[in-house]
Design an enzyme around this catalytic site. Structure first.
Site, PDB file in Angstrom:
ATOM      1  CB  ILE A 186      -0.772  -0.164   1.415  1.00 33.05           C
ATOM      2  CG1 ILE A 186      -2.001   0.881   1.396  1.00 33.05           C
ATOM      3  CG2 ILE A 186      -0.107   0.193   2.979  1.00 33.05           C
ATOM      4  CD1 ILE A 186      -3.007   0.802   1.476  1.00 33.05           C
ATOM      5  CB  CYS A 187       1.170   4.293   0.983  1.00 29.70           C
ATOM      6  SG  CYS A 187       1.947   5.474   1.002  1.00 29.70           S
ATOM      7  CB  ALA A 188       5.482   4.789  -0.993  1.00 31.30           C
ATOM      8  CE1 TYR A 229      -0.126   9.615  -0.837  1.00 30.21           C
ATOM      9  CE2 TYR A 229       1.751  10.051  -1.538  1.00 30.21           C
ATOM     10  CZ  TYR A 229       0.795  11.103  -0.562  1.00 30.21           C
ATOM     11  OH  TYR A 229       0.194  12.122  -0.326  1.00 30.21           O
TER      12      TYR A 229
END
Length: 170
Positions: free
Chosen positions: A90-92, A111
């Site tokens: 998740i995210c970066a 992200y």
């Protein structure tokens, strides 16, 4: 990104899944990108990856740099993926999959603004993207969607829907 990790771990545990937080730095505590500390369950050197169904990477800018720099983690993820194991980020953190060459010809998300790090992937902008055994998500705001998708994949859709109702989601 301790907040999204906590949300995802909580979702999985509510669904009866065993979840362990693994330290790549061999420390008892990890501090997230916003100064929130969390106790690790096990050290990377002590895990038995073959017993794991899914390896999940939390995001955050600094955390993702650390994940990408961890050669032992890179080898584990590439091997787990090659053996047909499930990986999620998740995210970066999906950019770590890109850096490790795991996303070639896969669909993925991350992200906003970090899409170039998804090397050789077809970039999508959905909250959660699943392509085979690779699951990616965009960030803290998509953590519940991501957690529920993992619950659905690891258990079944009915369990995911019941959990969504129990946590008063949407």
């Amino acid at each position: 990104l301790v907040g999204s990790e906590m949300c995802i771990r909580d979702s999985l545990r509510r669904a009866g899944e065993e979840v362990e937080l693994v330290s790549i730095h061999n420390k008892d505590m990890t501090q997230g990108s916003h100064g929130i500390g969390i106790k690790n369950d096990v050290m990377l050197k002590d895990i038995f990856v073959d017993a794991a169904d899914t390896l999940f990477l939390p995001g955050g800018g600094v955390g993702t740099k650390n994940l990408k720099a961890c050669e032992e983690l890179s080898k584990l993820l590439v091997s787990h993926n090659a053996k047909g194991g499930r990986i999620a980020a998740i995210c970066a953190a999906p950019t770590a999959f890109g850096a490790f060459g795991i996303l070639k010809d896969k669909k993925a998300t991350c992200y906003p603004g970090m899409e170039a790090g998804l090397h050789c992937a077809e970039v999508l902008y959905d909250s959660v993207v699943t392509d085979g055994k690779v699951i990616t998500s965009r960030g803290m705001g998509t953590a519940i969607d991501f957690g529920l998708k993992l619950v659905e994949i690891l258990t079944d859709q009915d369990t995911s829907e019941k959990l969504a109702a129990a946590i008063v989601y949407k």
